[in-house]
Design a protein around this motif. Structure first.
Motif, PDB file in Angstrom:
ATOM      1  N   ALA A   1      33.254  40.283  37.273  1.00  0.00           N
ATOM      2  CA  ALA A   1      34.471  40.450  36.482  1.00  0.00           C
ATOM      3  C   ALA A   1      35.324  39.209  36.667  1.00  0.00           C
ATOM      4  CB  ALA A   1      35.235  41.680  36.957  1.00  0.00           C
ATOM      5  N   LYS A   2      36.140  38.929  35.672  1.00  0.00           N
ATOM      6  CA  LYS A   2      37.124  37.863  35.854  1.00  0.00           C
ATOM      7  C   LYS A   2      38.389  38.549  36.369  1.00  0.00           C
ATOM      8  CE  LYS A   2      39.837  34.599  33.213  1.00  0.00           C
ATOM      9  NZ  LYS A   2      40.404  34.353  31.910  1.00  0.00           N
ATOM     10  N   VAL A   3      39.037  37.950  37.349  1.00  0.00           N
ATOM     11  CA  VAL A   3      40.279  38.547  37.845  1.00  0.00           C
ATOM     12  C   VAL A   3      41.420  37.583  37.574  1.00  0.00           C
ATOM     13  CG1 VAL A   3      41.538  39.237  39.907  1.00  0.00           C
ATOM     14  CG2 VAL A   3      39.155  39.934  39.619  1.00  0.00           C
ATOM     15  N   THR A   4      42.482  38.073  37.009  1.00  0.00           N
ATOM     16  CA  THR A   4      43.658  37.230  36.787  1.00  0.00           C
ATOM     17  C   THR A   4      44.845  37.865  37.485  1.00  0.00           C
ATOM     18  OG1 THR A   4      42.771  36.755  34.595  1.00  0.00           O
ATOM     19  CG2 THR A   4      45.043  36.103  34.998  1.00  0.00           C
ATOM     20  N   LEU A   5      45.376  37.141  38.445  1.00  0.00           N
ATOM     21  CA  LEU A   5      46.573  37.659  39.119  1.00  0.00           C
ATOM     22  C   LEU A   5      47.796  37.253  38.330  1.00  0.00           C
ATOM     23  CD1 LEU A   5      45.837  37.001  42.901  1.00  0.00           C
ATOM     24  CD2 LEU A   5      45.740  39.146  41.636  1.00  0.00           C
ATOM     25  N   VAL A   6      48.668  38.199  38.080  1.00  0.00           N
ATOM     26  CA  VAL A   6      49.869  37.904  37.302  1.00  0.00           C
ATOM     27  C   VAL A   6      51.108  38.234  38.134  1.00  0.00           C
ATOM     28  CG1 VAL A   6      48.700  38.250  35.093  1.00  0.00           C
ATOM     29  CG2 VAL A   6      49.848  40.180  36.185  1.00  0.00           C
ATOM     30  N   ALA A   7      52.251  37.746  37.672  1.00  0.00           N
ATOM     31  CA  ALA A   7      53.494  37.895  38.441  1.00  0.00           C
ATOM     32  C   ALA A   7      53.904  39.367  38.517  1.00  0.00           C
ATOM     33  CB  ALA A   7      54.592  37.085  37.763  1.00  0.00           C
ATOM     34  N   PRO A   8      54.629  39.743  39.570  1.00  0.00           N
ATOM     35  CA  PRO A   8      55.109  41.120  39.668  1.00  0.00           C
ATOM     36  C   PRO A   8      55.886  41.499  38.408  1.00  0.00           C
ATOM     37  CG  PRO A   8      55.616  39.911  41.692  1.00  0.00           C
ATOM     38  CD  PRO A   8      55.041  38.920  40.722  1.00  0.00           C
ATOM     39  N   LYS A   9      55.745  42.749  38.004  1.00  0.00           N
ATOM     40  CA  LYS A   9      56.498  43.310  36.869  1.00  0.00           C
ATOM     41  C   LYS A   9      56.103  42.729  35.521  1.00  0.00           C
ATOM     42  CE  LYS A   9      59.716  46.067  38.356  1.00  0.00           C
ATOM     43  NZ  LYS A   9      60.773  46.912  37.932  1.00  0.00           N
ATOM     44  N   SER A  10      54.986  42.007  35.426  1.00  0.00           N
ATOM     45  CA  SER A  10      54.659  41.448  34.116  1.00  0.00           C
ATOM     46  C   SER A  10      53.773  42.387  33.299  1.00  0.00           C
ATOM     47  CB  SER A  10      54.050  40.054  34.237  1.00  0.00           C
ATOM     48  OG  SER A  10      52.954  40.077  35.109  1.00  0.00           O
ATOM     49  N   ILE A  11      53.247  43.435  33.921  1.00  0.00           N
ATOM     50  CA  ILE A  11      52.476  44.412  33.140  1.00  0.00           C
ATOM     51  C   ILE A  11      53.408  45.566  32.787  1.00  0.00           C
ATOM     52  CG2 ILE A  11      50.597  46.106  33.260  1.00  0.00           C
ATOM     53  CD1 ILE A  11      49.007  44.007  34.826  1.00  0.00           C
ATOM     54  N   VAL A  12      53.397  45.920  31.525  1.00  0.00           N
ATOM     55  CA  VAL A  12      54.390  46.876  31.039  1.00  0.00           C
ATOM     56  C   VAL A  12      54.203  48.245  31.704  1.00  0.00           C
ATOM     57  CG1 VAL A  12      53.110  47.657  29.007  1.00  0.00           C
ATOM     58  CG2 VAL A  12      55.579  47.517  28.924  1.00  0.00           C
ATOM     59  N   ARG A  13      55.332  48.879  32.110  1.00  0.00           N
ATOM     60  CA  ARG A  13      55.290  50.172  32.782  1.00  0.00           C
ATOM     61  C   ARG A  13      55.342  51.305  31.767  1.00  0.00           C
ATOM     62  NH1 ARG A  13      54.457  46.913  36.035  1.00  0.00           N
ATOM     63  NH2 ARG A  13      55.324  46.697  38.105  1.00  0.00           N
ATOM     64  N   SER A  14      54.707  52.431  32.144  1.00  0.00           N
ATOM     65  CA  SER A  14      54.760  53.576  31.248  1.00  0.00           C
ATOM     66  C   SER A  14      55.588  54.679  31.895  1.00  0.00           C
ATOM     67  CB  SER A  14      53.336  54.065  31.008  1.00  0.00           C
ATOM     68  OG  SER A  14      53.376  55.364  30.514  1.00  0.00           O
TER      69      SER A  14
ATOM     70  N   ILE B   1      46.393  31.778  45.445  1.00  0.00           N
ATOM     71  CA  ILE B   1      46.089  32.692  44.329  1.00  0.00           C
ATOM     72  C   ILE B   1      44.590  32.709  44.069  1.00  0.00           C
ATOM     73  CG2 ILE B   1      46.379  33.068  41.829  1.00  0.00           C
ATOM     74  CD1 ILE B   1      49.228  32.052  42.096  1.00  0.00           C
ATOM     75  N   ASP B   2      43.982  31.517  44.085  1.00  0.00           N
ATOM     76  CA  ASP B   2      42.546  31.413  43.830  1.00  0.00           C
ATOM     77  C   ASP B   2      41.761  32.198  44.882  1.00  0.00           C
ATOM     78  OD1 ASP B   2      40.398  30.269  42.333  1.00  0.00           O
ATOM     79  OD2 ASP B   2      39.955  29.093  44.134  1.00  0.00           O
ATOM     80  N   LYS B   3      42.201  32.107  46.114  1.00  0.00           N
ATOM     81  CA  LYS B   3      41.514  32.808  47.208  1.00  0.00           C
ATOM     82  C   LYS B   3      41.603  34.329  46.977  1.00  0.00           C
ATOM     83  CE  LYS B   3      41.753  33.190  52.229  1.00  0.00           C
ATOM     84  NZ  LYS B   3      42.816  34.095  52.622  1.00  0.00           N
ATOM     85  N   ARG B   4      42.775  34.764  46.636  1.00  0.00           N
ATOM     86  CA  ARG B   4      42.953  36.209  46.406  1.00  0.00           C
ATOM     87  C   ARG B   4      42.106  36.685  45.223  1.00  0.00           C
ATOM     88  NH1 ARG B   4      46.671  39.117  48.748  1.00  0.00           N
ATOM     89  NH2 ARG B   4      48.243  38.164  50.057  1.00  0.00           N
ATOM     90  N   GLN B   5      42.077  35.874  44.175  1.00  0.00           N
ATOM     91  CA  GLN B   5      41.277  36.260  43.002  1.00  0.00           C
ATOM     92  C   GLN B   5      39.806  36.390  43.385  1.00  0.00           C
ATOM     93  OE1 GLN B   5      44.062  34.596  39.352  1.00  0.00           O
ATOM     94  NE2 GLN B   5      42.360  33.340  39.974  1.00  0.00           N
ATOM     95  N   LYS B   6      39.344  35.437  44.173  1.00  0.00           N
ATOM     96  CA  LYS B   6      37.925  35.454  44.572  1.00  0.00           C
ATOM     97  C   LYS B   6      37.618  36.696  45.418  1.00  0.00           C
ATOM     98  CE  LYS B   6      36.462  30.726  44.038  1.00  0.00           C
ATOM     99  NZ  LYS B   6      37.112  29.455  44.370  1.00  0.00           N
ATOM    100  N   GLU B   7      38.558  37.060  46.266  1.00  0.00           N
ATOM    101  CA  GLU B   7      38.351  38.276  47.090  1.00  0.00           C
ATOM    102  C   GLU B   7      38.164  39.499  46.195  1.00  0.00           C
ATOM    103  OE1 GLU B   7      41.158  36.851  50.819  1.00  0.00           O
ATOM    104  OE2 GLU B   7      41.873  38.461  49.489  1.00  0.00           O
ATOM    105  N   LEU B   8      39.008  39.563  45.154  1.00  0.00           N
ATOM    106  CA  LEU B   8      38.904  40.720  44.251  1.00  0.00           C
ATOM    107  C   LEU B   8      37.616  40.692  43.435  1.00  0.00           C
ATOM    108  CD1 LEU B   8      42.497  41.345  42.853  1.00  0.00           C
ATOM    109  CD2 LEU B   8      41.181  42.745  44.441  1.00  0.00           C
ATOM    110  N   VAL B   9      37.212  39.510  43.006  1.00  0.00           N
ATOM    111  CA  VAL B   9      35.959  39.388  42.255  1.00  0.00           C
ATOM    112  C   VAL B   9      34.820  39.935  43.115  1.00  0.00           C
ATOM    113  CG1 VAL B   9      34.273  37.748  41.326  1.00  0.00           C
ATOM    114  CG2 VAL B   9      36.703  37.469  40.794  1.00  0.00           C
ATOM    115  N   ALA B  10      34.825  39.562  44.409  1.00  0.00           N
ATOM    116  CA  ALA B  10      33.756  40.032  45.316  1.00  0.00           C
ATOM    117  C   ALA B  10      33.840  41.548  45.488  1.00  0.00           C
ATOM    118  CB  ALA B  10      33.876  39.323  46.659  1.00  0.00           C
ATOM    119  N   GLY B  11      35.062  42.056  45.650  1.00  0.00           N
ATOM    120  CA  GLY B  11      35.246  43.504  45.821  1.00  0.00           C
ATOM    121  C   GLY B  11      34.756  44.267  44.601  1.00  0.00           C
ATOM    122  N   LEU B  12      35.072  43.760  43.416  1.00  0.00           N
ATOM    123  CA  LEU B  12      34.658  44.437  42.176  1.00  0.00           C
ATOM    124  C   LEU B  12      33.152  44.363  42.012  1.00  0.00           C
ATOM    125  CD1 LEU B  12      37.547  43.228  39.816  1.00  0.00           C
ATOM    126  CD2 LEU B  12      37.119  45.579  40.535  1.00  0.00           C
ATOM    127  N   ARG B  13      32.587  43.209  42.407  1.00  0.00           N
ATOM    128  CA  ARG B  13      31.136  43.074  42.262  1.00  0.00           C
ATOM    129  C   ARG B  13      30.436  44.109  43.151  1.00  0.00           C
ATOM    130  NH1 ARG B  13      27.786  38.964  40.664  1.00  0.00           N
ATOM    131  NH2 ARG B  13      29.404  37.375  40.783  1.00  0.00           N
TER     132      ARG B  13
END
Ligand code: DLL
Length: 433
Positions: A407-420, A388-400
């Motif tokens: 940016a801080k990146v937080t990976l969360v479990a599937p389906k934990s962000i509410v759908r619209s 998870i840490d590795k993936r987060q770091k990849e995204l931080v680099a991509g966003l930078r």
């Protein structure tokens, strides 16, 4: 072979189109001057009379209309026709306290539905098709607009509205729906839910989708096309100008043709209001030249966009707008850097994530913070912290590299962000500015 709903109007040579716009604009300015005292006062304040407007070349002389004007004149102050001639209203949700109410005569509705019928036809719809309209019905324009367009094309129309995902999938399957209309985030959610039910693109007859009402990236388009097995077309519009169908994509899928026989588009500098040269990026401004009940001249959309006048292989001659790059009022300014949510989305999708994310902005010790919460896909879900840490770091680099910001990146479990079921809510700005 490209098909058109109104071939003559959609493929009209540009000089004829300009002549038509000139004529309609002159008539519309006179209509507004005679019937909308609020706008007449604005024209008088700028020293402009209808005689000064001889055609599109004079458009820049007219004052703008902004959201603030709509608020000032709420609810009836911008009407161009008496109530006795109006047959309907639509309205934006007003969640930010900026409720907009727009009025329609029967003629306005007729022309609006034509615009939506053009969009459906461009996506391949015919009277042989079954069109599932999963945009919200009611005050929102999405359901009513595509519903009317679908009738005009002669599709069998399923007015299912949004929500109840199992029923949506059931209807697609049982009634063999071939065209789906909804927001792109809801289309992605339907795809996700189908996967969970063990269904793939070959299990449903859908062939095309008409998705709009919110920003979505090219990467999200690919994702939806693959999971649903369809061609996904963009459609743009806003309540103030009728609703969906102000512009729509054709088979080239490279920008949306603006229905220029009804709307004149300009690109302006959002700070100075100055009209920018062809091809510039700036704020999109529309003048409606056929609407009777709610005729807006030079309406500032706040959408940041670019116009493309190159001939299109589809044969339509109307100018194309790019996918809006964001709204000038959605644009976040984080530590002085302009950030559009669409840029963040592009990074996420390029790294294999779906468009399930939230952007959280805050201010700590007088400095802005940016956090991006992203769902892992079920395939990448793991409880291995190193992974998870590795993936987060990849995204931080991509966003930078995309934003030039940490940016801080937080990976969360599937389906934990509410759908619209309608437009997705992606930004949480906790700054008290
Ligand atoms: O969203 C109308 C609509 C319904 C369009 C269904 C397409 C399909 P409003 O709720 O008034 O109207 O919101 C208008 O939504 O100014 C844009 O910022 C955004 N928007 C609409 N279409 C797109 C799109 C409807 N295709 C506001 N891409 C507009 C990006 C879009 N943003």
């Amino acid at each position: 072979m490209e098909r058109y709903y109104q071939p003559k109007l959609e493929t009209m040579p540009r000089d004829q189109l300009r002549a038509l716009q000139d004529e309609r604009l002159v008539k519309q300015v006179k209509h507004v001057w005679d019937n909308v005292p609020y706008y007449r006062a604005k024209m008088e304040a700028k020293g402009v009379t209808p005689e000064d407007i001889k055609g599109v070349a004079d458009l820049h002389k007219l004052p703008f209309v902004t959201k603030a004007d709509l608020r000032d004149a709420y609810p009836y102050g911008l009407m161009g026709k008496p109530l006795s001639e109006c047959v309907r209203i639509h309205s934006t949700s007003g969640t930010t306290g900026k409720r907009v109410v727009a009025f329609y005569t029967q003629h306005d509705i007729d022309l609006w539905e034509d615009c939506c019928a053009r969009a459906l036809t461009a996506a391949g719809a015919t009277n042989e098709d079954v069109c599932q309209v999963a945009y919200g019905y009611g005050l929102f324009t999405g359901g009513a607009g595509l519903h009317g367009g679908s009738h005009k094309v002669g599709c069998l129309t399923i007015p299912i509205s949004s929500g109840n995902t199992d029923r949506q999938i059931g209807f697609i399957k049982d009634l063999s729906a071939t065209i789906l209309c909804c927001t792109p985030s809801y289309a992605a959610y339907l795809g996700e839910s189908m996967k969970e039910l063990g269904m793939g693109p070959d299990d449903i007859p859908l062939k095309a989708g008409i998705f709009g009402a919110e920003a979505w990236s090219e990467e999200m388009r690919q994702d939806i096309q693959n999971t649903l097995g369809i061609k996904a077309y963009d459609i743009y519009g806003l309540t103030e100008l009728s609703g969906p169908g102000v512009a729509f994509e054709c088979s080239a899928q490279s920008g949306m043709h603006i229905n220029e026989d009804h709307f004149i588009a300009e690109i302006i500098d959002p700070d100075t209001g100055e009209v920018l040269p062809e091809g510039s990026k700036g704020e999109l401004v529309f003048t409606s030249i056929t609407k009777e009940a709610f005729p807006l001249l030079r309406y500032r959309t706040r959408d940041i966009c670019q116009l493309n006048y190159e001939p299109c292989p589809c044969g339509r001659t109307h100018v194309k707008m790019c996918k809006p790059m964001g709204r000038s009022d959605d644009m976040l300014i984080i530590r002085g850097v302009n950030v559009f949510p669409s840029q963040i989305e592009t990074v996420l999708l390029n790294h294999g994530y779906a468009a399930n994310y939230q952007i959280v902005v805050d201010r700590v010790n007088h400095s802005d913070t940016l956090e991006v919460r992203v769902e892992m896909t079920p395939e990448m879900f793991t409880d291995n912290l190193g992974q998870i840490d590795k993936r987060q770091k990849e995204l931080v680099a991509g966003l930078r590299s995309m934003l030039g910001l940490a940016a801080k990146v937080t990976l969360v479990a599937p389906k934990s962000i509410v759908r619209s079921e309608g437009k997705a809510v992606r930004i949480i700005d906790n700054r008290k500015i």
